[in-house]
Design a protein around this motif. Structure first.
Motif, PDB file in Angstrom:
ATOM      1  N   GLY A 140     -11.850  30.162  60.634  1.00 38.60           N
ATOM      2  CA  GLY A 140     -13.199  29.634  60.602  1.00 38.60           C
ATOM      3  C   GLY A 140     -14.200  30.615  61.185  1.00 38.60           C
ATOM      4  O   GLY A 140     -13.962  31.822  61.216  1.00 38.60           O
ATOM      5  N   VAL A 141     -15.312  30.075  61.641  1.00 42.84           N
ATOM      6  CA  VAL A 141     -16.360  30.893  62.250  1.00 42.84           C
ATOM      7  C   VAL A 141     -16.485  30.468  63.710  1.00 42.84           C
ATOM      8  O   VAL A 141     -17.045  29.411  64.008  1.00 42.84           O
ATOM      9  N   PRO A 142     -15.945  31.289  64.623  1.00 43.38           N
ATOM     10  CA  PRO A 142     -16.028  30.931  66.044  1.00 43.38           C
ATOM     11  C   PRO A 142     -17.457  31.057  66.577  1.00 43.38           C
ATOM     12  O   PRO A 142     -18.302  31.736  65.986  1.00 43.38           O
ATOM     13  N   ALA A 143     -17.692  30.414  67.703  1.00 45.55           N
ATOM     14  CA  ALA A 143     -18.965  30.570  68.409  1.00 45.55           C
ATOM     15  C   ALA A 143     -19.090  32.026  68.866  1.00 45.55           C
ATOM     16  O   ALA A 143     -18.087  32.735  69.014  1.00 45.55           O
ATOM     17  N   ALA A 144     -20.304  32.472  69.111  1.00 43.72           N
ATOM     18  CA  ALA A 144     -20.565  33.869  69.479  1.00 43.72           C
ATOM     19  C   ALA A 144     -19.722  34.317  70.676  1.00 43.72           C
ATOM     20  O   ALA A 144     -19.148  35.413  70.660  1.00 43.72           O
ATOM     21  N   THR A 145     -19.625  33.477  71.706  1.00 45.77           N
ATOM     22  CA  THR A 145     -18.840  33.849  72.882  1.00 45.77           C
ATOM     23  C   THR A 145     -17.368  34.030  72.529  1.00 45.77           C
ATOM     24  O   THR A 145     -16.714  34.947  73.022  1.00 45.77           O
ATOM     25  N   ASP A 146     -16.850  33.189  71.649  1.00 42.10           N
ATOM     26  CA  ASP A 146     -15.462  33.335  71.219  1.00 42.10           C
ATOM     27  C   ASP A 146     -15.288  34.594  70.365  1.00 42.10           C
ATOM     28  O   ASP A 146     -14.239  35.241  70.420  1.00 42.10           O
ATOM     29  N   MET A 147     -16.286  34.925  69.578  1.00 42.72           N
ATOM     30  CA  MET A 147     -16.241  36.175  68.818  1.00 42.72           C
ATOM     31  C   MET A 147     -16.096  37.360  69.773  1.00 42.72           C
ATOM     32  O   MET A 147     -15.260  38.242  69.568  1.00 42.72           O
ATOM     33  N   ILE A 148     -16.908  37.351  70.812  1.00 42.91           N
ATOM     34  CA  ILE A 148     -16.867  38.439  71.795  1.00 42.91           C
ATOM     35  C   ILE A 148     -15.477  38.517  72.422  1.00 42.91           C
ATOM     36  O   ILE A 148     -14.895  39.596  72.518  1.00 42.91           O
ATOM     37  N   LYS A 149     -14.937  37.373  72.833  1.00 43.91           N
ATOM     38  CA  LYS A 149     -13.604  37.349  73.459  1.00 43.91           C
ATOM     39  C   LYS A 149     -12.537  37.876  72.508  1.00 43.91           C
ATOM     40  O   LYS A 149     -11.663  38.648  72.918  1.00 43.91           O
ATOM     41  N   GLN A 150     -12.604  37.487  71.251  1.00 43.27           N
ATOM     42  CA  GLN A 150     -11.631  37.963  70.272  1.00 43.27           C
ATOM     43  C   GLN A 150     -11.760  39.468  70.050  1.00 43.27           C
ATOM     44  O   GLN A 150     -10.748  40.170  69.898  1.00 43.27           O
ATOM     45  N   LEU A 151     -12.989  39.952  70.036  1.00 44.16           N
ATOM     46  CA  LEU A 151     -13.187  41.394  69.831  1.00 44.16           C
ATOM     47  C   LEU A 151     -12.765  42.199  71.061  1.00 44.16           C
ATOM     48  O   LEU A 151     -12.246  43.312  70.918  1.00 44.16           O
ATOM     49  N   VAL A 152     -12.962  41.656  72.259  1.00 45.65           N
ATOM     50  CA  VAL A 152     -12.445  42.320  73.465  1.00 45.65           C
ATOM     51  C   VAL A 152     -10.930  42.454  73.326  1.00 45.65           C
ATOM     52  O   VAL A 152     -10.362  43.540  73.521  1.00 45.65           O
ATOM     53  N   THR A 203     -14.475  42.437  62.903  1.00 42.71           N
ATOM     54  CA  THR A 203     -15.794  42.791  63.439  1.00 42.71           C
ATOM     55  C   THR A 203     -16.867  42.639  62.369  1.00 42.71           C
ATOM     56  O   THR A 203     -17.962  42.129  62.628  1.00 42.71           O
ATOM     57  N   HIS A 204     -16.556  43.068  61.149  1.00 45.75           N
ATOM     58  CA  HIS A 204     -17.529  42.955  60.054  1.00 45.75           C
ATOM     59  C   HIS A 204     -17.790  41.480  59.733  1.00 45.75           C
ATOM     60  O   HIS A 204     -18.943  41.077  59.536  1.00 45.75           O
ATOM     61  N   ASN A 205     -16.739  40.682  59.715  1.00 44.73           N
ATOM     62  CA  ASN A 205     -16.885  39.249  59.491  1.00 44.73           C
ATOM     63  C   ASN A 205     -17.787  38.620  60.559  1.00 44.73           C
ATOM     64  O   ASN A 205     -18.687  37.833  60.244  1.00 44.73           O
ATOM     65  N   PHE A 206     -17.556  38.971  61.812  1.00 40.87           N
ATOM     66  CA  PHE A 206     -18.369  38.414  62.885  1.00 40.87           C
ATOM     67  C   PHE A 206     -19.817  38.906  62.773  1.00 40.87           C
ATOM     68  O   PHE A 206     -20.747  38.153  63.072  1.00 40.87           O
ATOM     69  N   HIS A 207     -20.018  40.125  62.346  1.00 41.48           N
ATOM     70  CA  HIS A 207     -21.379  40.649  62.116  1.00 41.48           C
ATOM     71  C   HIS A 207     -22.112  39.761  61.106  1.00 41.48           C
ATOM     72  O   HIS A 207     -23.276  39.424  61.299  1.00 41.48           O
ATOM     73  N   TRP A 208     -21.434  39.393  60.041  1.00 39.57           N
ATOM     74  CA  TRP A 208     -22.051  38.556  59.015  1.00 39.57           C
ATOM     75  C   TRP A 208     -22.339  37.150  59.508  1.00 39.57           C
ATOM     76  O   TRP A 208     -23.313  36.527  59.077  1.00 39.57           O
ATOM     77  N   ASN A 209     -21.499  36.630  60.385  1.00 39.31           N
ATOM     78  CA  ASN A 209     -21.528  35.200  60.685  1.00 39.31           C
ATOM     79  C   ASN A 209     -21.986  34.818  62.086  1.00 39.31           C
ATOM     80  O   ASN A 209     -22.003  33.635  62.414  1.00 39.31           O
ATOM     81  N   VAL A 210     -22.343  35.791  62.916  1.00 39.46           N
ATOM     82  CA  VAL A 210     -22.763  35.458  64.277  1.00 39.46           C
ATOM     83  C   VAL A 210     -24.087  34.687  64.250  1.00 39.46           C
ATOM     84  O   VAL A 210     -24.946  34.935  63.397  1.00 39.46           O
ATOM     85  N   THR A 211     -24.217  33.738  65.168  1.00 37.57           N
ATOM     86  CA  THR A 211     -25.463  32.976  65.323  1.00 37.57           C
ATOM     87  C   THR A 211     -25.696  32.761  66.817  1.00 37.57           C
ATOM     88  O   THR A 211     -24.828  33.031  67.635  1.00 37.57           O
ATOM     89  N   GLY A 212     -26.854  32.255  67.139  1.00 35.49           N
ATOM     90  CA  GLY A 212     -27.147  31.899  68.525  1.00 35.49           C
ATOM     91  C   GLY A 212     -28.133  32.837  69.179  1.00 35.49           C
ATOM     92  O   GLY A 212     -28.677  33.750  68.545  1.00 35.49           O
ATOM     93  N   PRO A 213     -28.374  32.605  70.483  1.00 34.44           N
ATOM     94  CA  PRO A 213     -29.414  33.339  71.195  1.00 34.44           C
ATOM     95  C   PRO A 213     -29.145  34.842  71.320  1.00 34.44           C
ATOM     96  O   PRO A 213     -30.076  35.614  71.509  1.00 34.44           O
ATOM     97  N   MET A 214     -27.901  35.264  71.180  1.00 34.67           N
ATOM     98  CA  MET A 214     -27.595  36.698  71.265  1.00 34.67           C
ATOM     99  C   MET A 214     -27.470  37.320  69.874  1.00 34.67           C
ATOM    100  O   MET A 214     -26.912  38.407  69.723  1.00 34.67           O
ATOM    101  N   PHE A 215     -27.976  36.622  68.850  1.00 32.73           N
ATOM    102  CA  PHE A 215     -27.786  37.068  67.470  1.00 32.73           C
ATOM    103  C   PHE A 215     -28.125  38.544  67.265  1.00 32.73           C
ATOM    104  O   PHE A 215     -27.300  39.312  66.782  1.00 32.73           O
ATOM    105  N   ASN A 216     -29.322  38.941  67.601  1.00 33.70           N
ATOM    106  CA  ASN A 216     -29.748  40.313  67.293  1.00 33.70           C
ATOM    107  C   ASN A 216     -28.888  41.349  68.016  1.00 33.70           C
ATOM    108  O   ASN A 216     -28.455  42.337  67.421  1.00 33.70           O
TER     109      ASN A 216
END
Length: 154
Positions: A93-105, A31-44
């Motif tokens: 690697g650094v997944p796309a934001a949607t994949d980050m969400i799926k992995q965290l779910v 989760t911390h890794n994804f916090h650092w590396n998330v990008t895209g329209p849902m960034f904030n």
């Protein structure tokens, strides 16, 4: 040690809580890794949500480890130990934001399942403090999974 729970039950509970600790720590790192590396329209939204979730996980680690110690057993604390105990897979690697969400779910649901799997021995041993801890952890992880899943709808 005589706290009213048989040694073999304390050991089984501590082993289950060690798996919970490993899952929680691994999910914290992801989760911390994804916090650092998330990008895209849902960034904030995601940057803030991930920070809230990893902060909550960080605080829970101490509670889980201290319960293991209160039961009379050492808490695991090395990456090598955690990697053997956890069911959560590291991301590559650094997944796309949607994949980050799926992995965290998937990670949140996995931690909830691990917590739930410990309940039979905790219940049998009448270990109310561990039951309380597990109940709190399941509530947090089920809610986090729901909140993350809702970002995938639509």
């Amino acid at each position: 040690m005589d706290i009213g729970i048989k040694e073999q039950d304390r050991k089984a509970i501590a082993e289950g809580l060690s798996r919970l600790l490993a899952d929680s720590f691994t999910l914290y790192l992801k989760t911390h890794n994804f916090h650092w590396n998330v990008t895209g329209p849902m960034f904030n939204t995601l940057h803030t949500m991930f920070m809230d979730q990893y902060t909550e996980l960080w605080n829970a680690l101490d509670e889980i480890a201290e319960r293991i110690r209160a039961l009379g057993f050492p808490a695991p604390g090395a990456s090598r130990e955690f990697s053997k105990l956890t069911v959560i897979k590291e991301s590559k690697g650094v997944p796309a934001a949607t994949d980050m969400i799926k992995q965290l779910v998937a990670g949140q649901e996995a931690v909830a399942r691990t917590a739930r799997s410990i309940f039979p021995i905790v219940d049998k041993a009448a270990d109310e403090p561990s039951a309380d801890l597990l109940t709190q952890r399941m509530q947090v992880h089920e809610k986090n999974a729901w909140m993350l899943r809702s970002l995938l709808e639509g």
